[in-house]
Design a protein around this motif. Structure first.
Motif, PDB file in Angstrom:
ATOM      1  N   VAL A 204       1.068  -1.061  -0.011  1.00  0.00           N
ATOM      2  CA  VAL A 204      -0.239   0.178  -0.148  1.00  0.00           C
ATOM      3  C   VAL A 204       0.683   1.647   0.216  1.00  0.00           C
ATOM      4  O   VAL A 204       0.473   2.190   0.468  1.00  0.00           O
ATOM      5  CB  VAL A 204      -1.109   0.718   1.298  1.00  0.00           C
ATOM      6  N   SER A 205       2.160   1.114  -0.473  1.00  0.00           N
ATOM      7  CA  SER A 205       2.937   2.701  -0.301  1.00  0.00           C
ATOM      8  C   SER A 205       2.022   3.713  -1.592  1.00  0.00           C
ATOM      9  O   SER A 205       1.039   2.675  -2.549  1.00  0.00           O
ATOM     10  CB  SER A 205       4.323   1.499  -1.364  1.00  0.00           C
ATOM     11  N   GLY A 206       3.044   4.428  -1.421  1.00  0.00           N
ATOM     12  CA  GLY A 206       2.357   6.170  -2.531  1.00  0.00           C
ATOM     13  C   GLY A 206       2.266   4.941  -3.683  1.00  0.00           C
ATOM     14  O   GLY A 206       1.224   6.211  -4.807  1.00  0.00           O
ATOM     15  N   SER A 207       3.113   4.621  -4.975  1.00  0.00           N
ATOM     16  CA  SER A 207       2.843   4.468  -5.887  1.00  0.00           C
ATOM     17  C   SER A 207       1.792   3.083  -6.093  1.00  0.00           C
ATOM     18  O   SER A 207       1.655   3.322  -7.258  1.00  0.00           O
ATOM     19  CB  SER A 207       4.043   3.652  -6.399  1.00  0.00           C
ATOM     20  N   GLY A 310       4.876  -3.793  -7.793  1.00  0.00           N
ATOM     21  CA  GLY A 310       6.490  -3.854  -8.361  1.00  0.00           C
ATOM     22  C   GLY A 310       7.826  -2.990  -8.058  1.00  0.00           C
ATOM     23  O   GLY A 310       7.650  -2.237  -7.015  1.00  0.00           O
ATOM     24  N   GLY A 311       9.254  -3.673  -8.019  1.00  0.00           N
ATOM     25  CA  GLY A 311       9.728  -3.423  -7.050  1.00  0.00           C
ATOM     26  C   GLY A 311      10.740  -4.207  -7.540  1.00  0.00           C
ATOM     27  O   GLY A 311      11.450  -5.344  -8.423  1.00  0.00           O
ATOM     28  N   SER A 335       1.709  -9.737  -9.769  1.00  0.00           N
ATOM     29  CA  SER A 335       1.899  -8.238 -10.139  1.00  0.00           C
ATOM     30  C   SER A 335       0.943  -7.210 -10.416  1.00  0.00           C
ATOM     31  O   SER A 335       0.638  -7.893 -11.375  1.00  0.00           O
ATOM     32  CB  SER A 335       3.251  -7.924 -11.498  1.00  0.00           C
ATOM     33  N   VAL A 336       0.300  -5.957  -9.940  1.00  0.00           N
ATOM     34  CA  VAL A 336      -0.452  -5.820 -10.098  1.00  0.00           C
ATOM     35  C   VAL A 336      -1.085  -4.864 -10.552  1.00  0.00           C
ATOM     36  O   VAL A 336       0.038  -3.375 -10.534  1.00  0.00           O
ATOM     37  CB  VAL A 336      -1.349  -5.443  -8.592  1.00  0.00           C
ATOM     38  N   HIS A 339       2.467  -1.639 -15.535  1.00  0.00           N
ATOM     39  CA  HIS A 339       3.064  -0.843 -15.797  1.00  0.00           C
ATOM     40  C   HIS A 339       4.816  -1.310 -16.013  1.00  0.00           C
ATOM     41  O   HIS A 339       4.590  -1.662 -16.531  1.00  0.00           O
ATOM     42  CB  HIS A 339       3.725  -0.418 -13.788  1.00  0.00           C
ATOM     43  N   ASN A 340       5.508  -0.047 -16.041  1.00  0.00           N
ATOM     44  CA  ASN A 340       6.398  -0.005 -16.787  1.00  0.00           C
ATOM     45  C   ASN A 340       7.888  -1.172 -15.703  1.00  0.00           C
ATOM     46  O   ASN A 340       9.023  -0.746 -16.048  1.00  0.00           O
ATOM     47  CB  ASN A 340       7.174   0.298 -17.287  1.00  0.00           C
ATOM     48  N   TYR A 341       7.490  -0.754 -14.582  1.00  0.00           N
ATOM     49  CA  TYR A 341       8.422  -1.998 -13.382  1.00  0.00           C
ATOM     50  C   TYR A 341       8.796  -3.111 -13.954  1.00  0.00           C
ATOM     51  O   TYR A 341       8.218  -4.135 -15.029  1.00  0.00           O
ATOM     52  CB  TYR A 341       7.830  -1.972 -12.469  1.00  0.00           C
ATOM     53  N   ASP A 342      10.433  -3.277 -14.233  1.00  0.00           N
ATOM     54  CA  ASP A 342      11.143  -4.794 -14.076  1.00  0.00           C
ATOM     55  C   ASP A 342      10.376  -5.833 -12.980  1.00  0.00           C
ATOM     56  O   ASP A 342      10.253  -5.712 -11.716  1.00  0.00           O
ATOM     57  CB  ASP A 342      12.135  -4.332 -13.772  1.00  0.00           C
ATOM     58  N   VAL A 343      10.186  -6.835 -13.393  1.00  0.00           N
ATOM     59  CA  VAL A 343       8.719  -7.446 -13.003  1.00  0.00           C
ATOM     60  C   VAL A 343      10.522  -9.039 -12.409  1.00  0.00           C
ATOM     61  O   VAL A 343      10.264  -9.953 -11.719  1.00  0.00           O
ATOM     62  CB  VAL A 343       8.234  -8.851 -13.731  1.00  0.00           C
ATOM     63  N   THR A 344      11.263  -9.017 -12.768  1.00  0.00           N
ATOM     64  CA  THR A 344      12.346  -9.966 -12.644  1.00  0.00           C
ATOM     65  C   THR A 344      12.301 -10.220 -10.855  1.00  0.00           C
ATOM     66  O   THR A 344      12.568 -11.490 -10.366  1.00  0.00           O
ATOM     67  CB  THR A 344      13.593  -9.122 -13.259  1.00  0.00           C
TER      68      THR A 344
END
Length: 980
Positions: A204-207, A310-311, A335-336, A339-344
């Protein structure tokens, strides 16, 4: 006042004994004692017999299940995959259906039927091949039914979502849109995996905001729906730190309907802020799963479900500390959002901890991806082979096809193909209606208040008279919630869960206005028996020679339509009818055909019925016909027996009789057995009901008493007799009795002419039975606090009445509008083109719409019962009004006298009228009210930085227009290039 009470007692005893004929009825039983014997109920033998019968029933279904699972595995193994044209391969049949009361439905026994979820494409090769090989299961379904005609629904639920069930019946969607998915049903969930300990952690972070947060909340709600009562769960939110979404759930809790509802409500209130720290979330989860707490848990599969957008962090040091090298906890990552985050990193976390990685880019992917983990958990079961192929029985739930309350036996079906796929193909299920199990219990031998009950290893009720769910899915009901909880019942529950047998005699309150009753509880693992002391013996008639005289016994009653015979299943071939006259005709016709001791009839029921009919007939002829009821102020006289007979006299009163025709279900009958003396009961009413009008309505007060007698040293209560008294006539008599005179023509009567003196008769539950105040006549049957709140409070405060509160977890309430308190401003969800194509989006949208349209919801109601204490002598009370000090006139206080009327459930109260209305008291209430769950001793969520947002539903046209506008920039360069 004591003198008045004595006069009332004597008058009631004299008149009621004389008119009801209770003593004469005892004499008739004694005259006929050669026609019956008194048999003793042995609790141990009864429980063991019931346990054997139920085990035999379950074993017959177990054989059917094992055969189905075995055949299904072989059929799938032999099936050759086909890539055919869907239009050529798929087919449907026009079937004819016939009504079958066993299924409460129209069925076709020559075919099975198929249901496929809305969000699954029916023409996909996977579904078509599944339809192909499962078609051969029809042969096994039919063979099973031929071997056991008592089988109900036989179902194969596939891991693909397809359901094949037999016999065929038209599918009926429970809602406007068919949202049924077999993989979400409790029986499938229980059969498809072993018990689980699960911790769900939510980023539940700001992103995480807007649509992503909504997707995340919905995903967690759907994940909770994949859990059953055998599972344990906790849910936490995390950013820089992790907290349980329900602060009072400090450990894993059972994933029952009640707890999941609390979780869902808390999840929907989550807000996004702060920064992401995977370490905080995983630390919370591992400590929940691996600590040495004494709190109960599944202790089988352990897993963590992480939902995030993601993170970059992999939290490797946490896994090294808690999970490696043994990897006892599986980690699944989701991964919900788009977005363009790296899912690795998310993929690595899952693979490094024996889990799996899933993506939920849009709302259409939620339902499928939140249940895919069950396939992963099924692999160890497939590898275990026959060791894992155990029949499991579910808790009670509502059958989707209308059979009512059922339990389902389940068995997993494994993929045995040579490529060692290690997947579960699905789950086989066979239903058993709860009514079938009830038939195995000796209902009529135990009397009206005796019963059997069964609980599962979790302490939840499978069989109990108070199990009456009103919503689907039904709330799992704990044994201690079905009863009024006390230390004795806690110990009984504990012993049954531990598999211990035993017997104890206890005194307990029951869920009604009745006083305590003695009960036996005989335990045999998960089966129990409750037997009141007066039901330790029962009558067993032997009237084989009189069965041929049935017509002469019943025909007189039939001609004048005064005998009420409840629809007990006296014989297998007896045609039931809700019309009492028609039922009697059917009964007489059958008795002319059967032999005296026919095996198709229940001889105990049948012979006792004939015995009771003869006894009631003599009672009418010898006693009732010789009484002028109007002289005594009675509207009717009646009798009901254990044999199932209810007789009301005179005939005109029988036409307006409103009590339950089955004595064992009638309130007056059950209360009379549980209490000594005469039980008075007015027509129950609340303050919200319309007031009665004595001038136009004849108000009847029911008075009943159990016929207790001893024959051969054995005590029985075979019947209940009573009268319906005319309120107006008995109120006049009540005034005279509550005075120093014997005639209404004589001078001053305290309860007649002194209008400042209040005289009441109140029953043991605190309801008004009689009053000397004419303005109170239309309030008879109301809780006394609605008549005189100050006087009722004084009686309660001075211990004349005790109060007991309990909770009804099976209640239904009107759906409340969604609260927006503390909610962040809401945006509009704009589905993508892919979402429009995906049927699951339409399904999810339908869920929202259905939630709004639904008018009912499950809820918890507080039930409050008042009952008379053990005070037996006369008491005087001085009630204050304001401040009754010496400086205040004595007129601001009032004197109250109260005394129990012996041999009844009545309290006689005489009081002065209230001199003023300034007293501040607690307004006592007996009505049910909703219990709003809140968490005491818990830190409330800080919502100071949240405002109230506005919510609206955009139309489909608006959504399409927005989507086309978004799509235009991407396609416009290509259009321009074509023009050039």
């Amino acid at each position: 006042m004591i003198h008045w009470a004595g006069r009332i007692e004597k008058e009631l005893e004299k008149v009621l004994q004389h008119v009801t004929g209770a003593q004469q009825m005892r004499s008739i039983y004694n005259e006929k004692k050669s026609q019956f014997e008194i048999k003793r109920n042995n609790p141990r033998d009864l429980v063991e017999r019931v346990a054997r019968d139920i085990s035999k029933l379950l074993n017959s279904k177990r054989k059917a299940l094992e055969k189905l699972a075995r055949e299904a595995e072989q059929l799938q193994k032999e099936h050759v995959w086909q890539d055919g044209n869907p239009l050529e391969t798929s087919s449907s049949l026009e079937l004819e259906f016939v009504d079958d009361p066993n299924f409460k439905n129209k069925v076709n026994y020559s075919s099975s039927a198929v249901q496929i979820p809305t969000d699954i494409y029916k023409g996909s090769p996977v579904i078509l091949n599944e339809l192909n090989w499962t078609q051969a299961l029809e042969r096994v379904f039919i063979e099973n039914r031929r071997e056991d005609s008592s089988l109900r629904w036989q179902v194969f639920g596939s891991a693909t979502g397809m359901t094949r069930y037999y016999p065929a019946t038209p599918w009926r969607a429970p809602n406007k849109i068919d949202l049924y998915d077999v993989r979400r049903r409790p029986w499938y969930i229980q059969g498809a995996s072993s018990p689980k300990d699960m911790v769900i952690i939510v980023d539940v972070s700001g992103s995480v905001s807007g649509l992503t947060l909504k997707l995340m909340k919905t995903s967690v709600v759907e994940m909770l729906d994949t859990l059953s009562d055998d599972d344990y769960v906790n849910v936490a939110r995390f950013n820089e730190k992790a907290d349980a979404v329900v602060p009072c759930f400090r450990t894993l809790v059972q994933a029952n309907v009640r707890n999941k509802k609390i979780f869902k409500e808390a999840v929907m209130r989550m807000q996004a802020k702060g920064t992401t720290d995977y370490k905080s979330g995983f630390t919370f989860a591992f400590e929940q799963l691996l600590n040495e707490s004494s709190a109960p848990r599944a202790n089988c599969n352990k897993m963590i479900m992480m939902f995030t957008d993601g993170g970059e962090d992999r939290a490797q040091e946490i896994f090294e500390k808690y999970n490696w090298p043994n990897k006892t906890v599986r980690v699944f990552t989701f991964s919900v959002g788009q977005h363009n985050y790296d899912v690795t990193p998310l993929q690595w976390i899952a693979c490094a901890n024996k889990g799996y990685y899933f993506e939920i880019p849009s709302i259409g992917a939620i339902r499928i991806n939140t249940q895919e983990y069950l396939d992963v958990l099924g692999r160890p079961m497939v590898l275990a082979g026959t060791k894992a192929k155990q029949v499991q029985w579910t808790n009670v739930y509502q059958d989707a096809l209308g059979l009512g309350l059922v339990i389902t036996g389940t068995m997993p079906v494994f993929n045995l193909t040579a490529d060692t796929n290690q997947l579960i193909l699905g789950v086989m299920g066979v239903d058993i209606a709860i009514n079938e199990i009830k038939k195995k219990t000796p209902t009529y031998r135990l009397g009206a208040n005796g019963y059997t009950f069964a609980i599962d290893p979790n302490g939840y009720v499978l069989l109990h008279p108070n199990l009456r769910p009103k919503v689907d899915p039904p709330v799992t009901l704990d044994f201690l919630d079905a009863e009024l909880e006390d230390s004795n019942k806690e110990e009984i529950r504990r012993q049954m869960i531990d598999g211990k047998s035993g017997q104890r005699k206890i005194k307990t309150l029951i869920k009604s206005v009745d006083e305590a009753s003695h009960q036996y509880m005989k335990l045999n693992h998960d089966l129990g028996l409750v037997l009141p002391t007066y039901s330790e013996n029962h009558i067993k008639a032997n009237l084989s020679d009189q069965i041929l005289q049935v017509q002469s016994l019943f025909l007189p009653f039939l001609l004048i339509k005064t005998l009420c015979l409840f629809l007990r299943e006296y014989c297998n071939d007896l045609e039931l009818s809700n019309n009492n006259t028609e039922f009697l005709l059917n009964f007489i016709a059958l008795m002319e055909k059967v032999t005296p001791d026919s095996k198709q009839c229940d001889n105990l029921l049948l012979h006792n019925l004939i015995l009771d009919t003869g006894i009631i007939r003599q009672l009418v002829e010898k006693v009732w016909k010789n009484k002028d009821l109007n002289t005594y102020g009675f509207l009717a006289v009646f009798a009901a027996t254990d044999g199932g007979i209810t007789r009301v006299f005179p005939n005109k009163a029988a036409e307006t009789w409103e009590e339950d025709p089955e004595p064992f279900n009638a309130t007056y009958y059950r209360r009379s057995l549980d209490n000594k003396g005469y039980i008075f009961r007015a027509p129950y009413r609340t303050a919200k009901d319309e007031l009665l009008t004595p001038e136009n309505d004849t108000i009847g007060i029911l008075v009943s008493t159990a016929l207790e007698m001893t024959i051969g040293g054995k005590t029985i209560k075979p019947a209940v007799v009573g009268v319906k008294l005319d309120l107006e006539a008995w109120t006049d008599k009540f005034k005279i009795l509550a005075s120093n005179h014997t005639d209404s023509r004589q001078a001053v009567h305290f309860c007649v002419y002194l209008q400042d003196l209040l005289c009441y008769l109140i029953d043991d539950g605190g309801f008004l039975i009689m009053s000397n105040q004419k303005e109170d006549w239309n309030k008879v049957g109301m809780f006394f606090s609605d008549v005189d709140p100050y006087l009722m409070y004084a009686l309660y405060n001075n211990s004349f009445y005790n109060r007991k509160q309990s909770f009804d977890y099976q209640s239904v309430c009107e759906r409340m509008p969604n609260s927006e308190a503390g909610a962040a401003p809401r945006g509009v969800f704009v589905p993508t083109i892919a979402d429009f194509v995906n049927l699951a989006w339409w399904t999810s949208a339908a869920v929202d719409a259905e939630g709004i349209d639904s008018k009912e919801r499950s809820c918890v109601m507080i039930q409050t019962q008042y009952y008379l204490s053990n005070l037996s002598s006369s008491y005087n009370i001085l009630q204050d009004c304001g401040n009754c000090s010496r400086s205040v006139p004595v007129s601001l206080c009032r004197l109250i006298h109260a005394k129990r009327i012996n041999n009844t459930n009545l309290l006689f109260v005489v009081a002065e009228k209230m001199p003023c209305n300034t007293c501040e008291i607690e307004k006592l209430s007996q009505e049910e009210e909703e219990c709003i769950l809140f968490f005491s001793h818990c830190t409330p969520e800080n919502t100071s930085d949240c405002g109230r947002g506005h919510s609206f539903r955009p139309s489909l046209y608006t959504l399409l227009l927005i989507q086309l506008l978004l799509l235009y920039p991407a396609v416009s360069p290509h259009i321009l290039s074509l023009l050039h």
